[in-house]
Structures are given as C-alpha cells and as structure tokens.
Write a protein that holds these residues in place. Structure first.
Motif, mmCIF file in Angstrom:
data_model
loop_
_atom_site.group_PDB
_atom_site.id
_atom_site.type_symbol
_atom_site.label_atom_id
_atom_site.label_comp_id
_atom_site.label_asym_id
_atom_site.label_seq_id
_atom_site.Cartn_x
_atom_site.Cartn_y
_atom_site.Cartn_z
ATOM 1 N N PRO A 1 0.808 -1.229 0.000
ATOM 2 C CA PRO A 1 0.000 0.000 0.000
ATOM 3 C C PRO A 1 0.834 1.270 0.000
ATOM 4 C CG PRO A 1 -0.154 -1.143 2.111
ATOM 5 C CD PRO A 1 0.511 -2.082 1.174
ATOM 6 N N LEU A 2 1.987 1.259 0.680
ATOM 7 C CA LEU A 2 2.834 2.451 0.668
ATOM 8 C C LEU A 2 3.438 2.682 -0.710
ATOM 9 C CD1 LEU A 2 4.678 2.370 4.122
ATOM 10 C CD2 LEU A 2 2.766 3.806 3.404
ATOM 11 N N THR A 3 3.742 1.605 -1.441
ATOM 12 C CA THR A 3 4.230 1.756 -2.813
ATOM 13 C C THR A 3 3.170 2.414 -3.678
ATOM 14 O OG1 THR A 3 5.656 -0.194 -2.641
ATOM 15 C CG2 THR A 3 5.058 0.530 -4.856
ATOM 16 N N VAL A 4 1.929 1.930 -3.562
ATOM 17 C CA VAL A 4 0.834 2.498 -4.356
ATOM 18 C C VAL A 4 0.600 3.954 -3.987
ATOM 19 C CG1 VAL A 4 -1.632 2.327 -4.844
ATOM 20 C CG2 VAL A 4 -0.257 0.250 -4.661
ATOM 21 N N LYS A 5 0.564 4.267 -2.688
ATOM 22 C CA LYS A 5 0.304 5.636 -2.262
ATOM 23 C C LYS A 5 1.453 6.559 -2.682
ATOM 24 C CE LYS A 5 -3.523 4.469 -0.443
ATOM 25 N NZ LYS A 5 -3.591 4.000 0.926
ATOM 26 N N GLY A 6 2.691 6.059 -2.601
ATOM 27 C CA GLY A 6 3.817 6.871 -3.036
ATOM 28 C C GLY A 6 3.746 7.206 -4.511
ATOM 29 N N LEU A 7 3.366 6.251 -5.329
ATOM 30 C CA LEU A 7 3.222 6.495 -6.767
ATOM 31 C C LEU A 7 2.065 7.448 -7.053
ATOM 32 C CD1 LEU A 7 3.823 2.893 -8.163
ATOM 33 C CD2 LEU A 7 5.357 4.861 -8.355
ATOM 34 N N VAL B 1 0.926 9.801 -5.067
ATOM 35 C CA VAL B 1 1.390 11.135 -4.674
ATOM 36 C C VAL B 1 2.323 11.714 -5.737
ATOM 37 C CG1 VAL B 1 2.856 12.358 -3.024
ATOM 38 C CG2 VAL B 1 1.092 10.795 -2.201
ATOM 39 N N THR B 2 3.198 10.882 -6.281
ATOM 40 C CA THR B 2 4.131 11.346 -7.300
ATOM 41 C C THR B 2 3.405 11.805 -8.558
ATOM 42 O OG1 THR B 2 5.782 9.780 -6.475
ATOM 43 C CG2 THR B 2 6.169 10.711 -8.640
ATOM 44 N N VAL B 3 2.397 11.053 -8.975
ATOM 45 C CA VAL B 3 1.643 11.404 -10.179
ATOM 46 C C VAL B 3 0.801 12.654 -9.950
ATOM 47 C CG1 VAL B 3 -0.186 10.650 -11.744
ATOM 48 C CG2 VAL B 3 1.597 9.055 -11.063
ATOM 49 N N ILE B 4 0.094 12.711 -8.824
ATOM 50 C CA ILE B 4 -0.754 13.872 -8.544
ATOM 51 C C ILE B 4 0.098 15.122 -8.362
ATOM 52 C CG2 ILE B 4 -2.334 14.891 -6.858
ATOM 53 C CD1 ILE B 4 -3.511 12.150 -6.405
ATOM 54 N N GLY B 5 1.233 14.984 -7.682
ATOM 55 C CA GLY B 5 2.104 16.135 -7.476
ATOM 56 C C GLY B 5 2.818 16.572 -8.738
ATOM 57 N N GLY B 6 2.964 15.658 -9.705
ATOM 58 C CA GLY B 6 3.671 15.981 -10.938
ATOM 59 C C GLY B 6 5.050 15.365 -10.915
ATOM 60 N N LEU B 7 5.352 14.507 -11.885
ATOM 61 C CA LEU B 7 6.659 13.857 -11.928
ATOM 62 C C LEU B 7 7.761 14.906 -11.967
ATOM 63 C CD1 LEU B 7 5.943 10.945 -14.442
ATOM 64 C CD2 LEU B 7 6.287 10.773 -11.989
ATOM 65 N N GLY B 8 8.659 14.842 -11.005
ATOM 66 C CA GLY B 8 9.768 15.787 -10.959
ATOM 67 C C GLY B 8 9.511 17.015 -10.119
ATOM 68 N N SER B 9 8.304 17.167 -9.550
ATOM 69 C CA SER B 9 7.973 18.352 -8.763
ATOM 70 C C SER B 9 8.025 18.031 -7.272
ATOM 71 C CB SER B 9 6.583 18.882 -9.136
ATOM 72 O OG SER B 9 6.191 19.925 -8.272
ATOM 73 N N ILE B 10 9.029 18.565 -6.582
ATOM 74 C CA ILE B 10 9.141 18.357 -5.137
ATOM 75 C C ILE B 10 8.009 19.053 -4.377
ATOM 76 C CG2 ILE B 10 10.599 18.663 -3.111
ATOM 77 C CD1 ILE B 10 11.658 16.588 -5.042
ATOM 78 N N LEU C 1 -9.444 9.277 -7.642
ATOM 79 C CA LEU C 1 -8.785 10.588 -7.645
ATOM 80 C C LEU C 1 -7.579 10.574 -8.570
ATOM 81 C CD1 LEU C 1 -8.433 13.452 -6.405
ATOM 82 C CD2 LEU C 1 -7.043 12.366 -4.624
ATOM 83 N N LEU C 2 -6.810 9.493 -8.519
ATOM 84 C CA LEU C 2 -5.641 9.368 -9.394
ATOM 85 C C LEU C 2 -6.053 9.418 -10.863
ATOM 86 C CD1 LEU C 2 -2.687 8.641 -10.088
ATOM 87 C CD2 LEU C 2 -3.328 6.245 -9.797
ATOM 88 N N ARG D 1 -5.747 16.494 -15.519
ATOM 89 C CA ARG D 1 -4.537 17.264 -15.211
ATOM 90 C C ARG D 1 -3.353 16.316 -15.153
ATOM 91 N NH1 ARG D 1 -5.068 22.412 -13.791
ATOM 92 N NH2 ARG D 1 -3.302 23.551 -12.912
ATOM 93 N N PRO D 2 -2.987 15.728 -16.303
ATOM 94 C CA PRO D 2 -1.964 14.672 -16.317
ATOM 95 C C PRO D 2 -0.591 15.127 -15.855
ATOM 96 C CG PRO D 2 -2.514 15.385 -18.541
ATOM 97 C CD PRO D 2 -3.526 16.002 -17.641
ATOM 98 N N GLY D 3 -0.329 16.423 -15.884
ATOM 99 C CA GLY D 3 0.974 16.906 -15.442
ATOM 100 C C GLY D 3 1.087 17.103 -13.951
ATOM 101 N N GLY D 4 -0.003 16.867 -13.221
ATOM 102 C CA GLY D 4 0.037 17.027 -11.772
ATOM 103 C C GLY D 4 -0.526 18.361 -11.319
ATOM 104 N N ILE D 5 -0.346 18.655 -10.044
ATOM 105 C CA ILE D 5 -0.925 19.837 -9.424
ATOM 106 C C ILE D 5 -0.468 21.122 -10.103
ATOM 107 C CG2 ILE D 5 -0.904 21.234 -7.314
ATOM 108 C CD1 ILE D 5 -0.942 18.663 -5.725
#
Length: 297
Positions: free
Chosen positions: A227-233, A235-244, A277-278, A285-289
């Motif tokens: 579940p943490l792997t799924v949630k981490g991915l 978060v990464t997609v919603i936040g935008g790949l490469g966006s801290i 949500l994902l 909004r495929p590029g994230g937030i």
C-alpha cells in the motif's frame, strides 16, 4: 450529516493530514529519483519499511532505547539500503532499456519483502512512538501526540531536504544532472557520485517515512510495503513527476482524503476513491498539481 458526524469528519481529515506527511516524504523520494535518473524505483517503499525493520534490529541490544534513536537508526539503514538498491538495480542495468530498470526494482521490491517475511516470520512487530499518551484538545477536536510528532518530524525533514537541494553544492549538482546530464559532466560533475548520493539521501528520507508509518500505526508489518508503494506512486503522479513541492502538497492531500474516505465509506472502499482521484488527475490534469490547465497560457 448531523453536527457530531461533521465533527468526526473534520477530525478524520485532521488526522489524515498529519499522517500525510509520511506520504509526502515517500513522494519526494519517488520524485527525486525520477528527476535525476528518469526512472521509477518501485522498490522505494519496500526499502523504507525494510529500513524501519532494520532500525529495530540495530537497537535490539539496547533495552529501552529512546524512540528518537530508533528513528535515527531507520534513517541510517535507509541510506545503506538506498545505496544497495542503486548498485543492484540501476548501476549495472542498461540505461537505454527503461523496462530493465523497472523490472529490476520490481524484483528488489519482492526480494526485500521476502527478506522481511523470513526474518520476522511474517509476525508484525511493535514500533515505538513518541508522545503516544499525549492528546491536545481544541474544543470538540483533539490531536494525537504521536501523529503531531510524525507531522512535525516530516515537516522538519522536508525543510532540511529543500535546504539541501537548493542551498548546497550537492543540491546544485543534483539539479544540474537532472536537467542537463551531459553539460554537467563537462562541468566536472560526477554523475555516478550524484546518483549514489541521491539514492542515499532518498533512502534516508524513506527510512524516516517507514519509521513514521510504524510509529503512527503502532507496529510494522510486511503488508505495509504494497500500500505504501501504491500511495507513493499516486502522490508522485498527482504532485507531478519531478515536482518536489507538488509531492509535498499531494502527500498531504492524499493523507487527508484517505482518512475522510475511510470515515465516510469504510476501510474497504477507501483506496477505491483514492484510485478514482488518481484517474481524475490522469485525465484532467496529467501533469500534476502544478501543470497548466488545457487551453491556458
């Protein structure tokens, strides 16, 4: 929904936001590795749980070791595991073949999970938490001390990481390699060194995230890796790949909504709505937030 239900719903969101700092740290790790290597490390969350287990092993000979020592040991184990993941799963894998590194990290995820299961015989282990007996009340609402500690620790780690990324030579080199690897080499930056240090730093963040998960839940289990792997991915997609910054905001959002969905629909349907949500982000909004809305300048 009556007043009591509304209070409980707000309480659930508050608890989720506090725990969401864990997802934010995981999202930062996924995001930074993708930004530097342009590869997804699917073993990251499993390594984080492995680091948390490792911290228990390191302090097992010290009876009554303070929880803060256990957290520091988790960061240390995370850094070591992060370096091992790089050399095993990335260093000697052909860079031109993105599927090769992807599958190698899948193998590492399964390997780490199996090591944890065989070492602990699959039995969950209690994990120490600070301020677990503290409750802060604000009228009808209350905040758990252990969740507040997890949130404060997560925020401190994020601030230190951002300072490292934007105020140090390592951070400058990391961002340079992420944006222009060839030009970085011409400037004398060692890509190997940057890659190793990136995995060490993200591994330390992951170790702390794993320890935060164990402290908030009260125990560690091999079942946490998936579940943490799924949630981490997510978060990464919603936040935008490469966006801290996107990973930080998305981690808090996912934590708050997850807790709200669990309150409204129960634990069995909670992840269903998070996945919806994902998919909504992927469609609209495929590029994230921080992505620009379609049709806007």
């Amino acid at each position: 929904m009556d007043l009591l239900d509304l209070i409980d719903a707000v309480q659930s969101v508050a608890d989720g936001l506090l725990f969401g700092s864990t997802y934010a740290l995981l999202g930062i790790g996924f995001t930074l590795i993708f930004g530097v290597m342009h590869k997804i490390n699917l073993s990251y969350a499993a390594a984080s749980i492995g680091a948390a287990y490792g911290s228990l092993l390191l302090v097992s000979g010290f009876t009554g070791a303070p929880a803060i020592v256990v957290f520091m040991a988790a960061a240390l184990c995370g850094g070591v595991i992060g370096a091992l993941v790089y050399f095993i799963g990335f260093k000697f894998i052909p860079v031109a073949n993105p599927l090769a590194t992807l599958m190698s990290t899948v193998g590492l995820l399964l390997l780490i999970d199996e090591i944890i299961v065989h070492t602990t015989e699959g039995v969950p282990l209690a994990y120490p938490a600070l301020y677990s007996d503290v409750v802060v009340r604000f009228g009808s609402f209350m905040l758990r001390g252990d969740l507040m500690f997890v949130f404060v620790l997560g925020c401190a780690c994020m601030v230190l990481f951002l300072l490292l990324l934007y105020r140090t030579r390592l951070g400058i080199a990391t961002r340079a390699v992420s944006q222009q690897p060839i030009a970085s080499q011409l400037c004398g930056i060692s890509i190997l060194q940057v890659n190793v240090l990136t995995f060490v730093v993200t591994g330390m963040l992951g170790g702390i995230a794993g320890a935060m998960s164990g402290a908030a839940i009260g125990m560690l289990s091999p079942l946490l890796a998936q579940p943490l792997t799924v949630k981490g991915l997510i978060v990464t997609v919603i936040g935008g790949l490469g966006s801290i910054p996107g990973a930080i905001i998305a981690g808090l959002i996912v934590g708050g909504l997850e807790s709200l969905f669990q309150f409204l629909r129960g634990v069995t349907e909670r992840d269903l709505y998070i996945m919806m949500l994902l998919f909504a982000f992927l469609v609209f909004r495929p590029g994230g937030i921080f992505a620009k809305a379609p049709g806007r300048d």
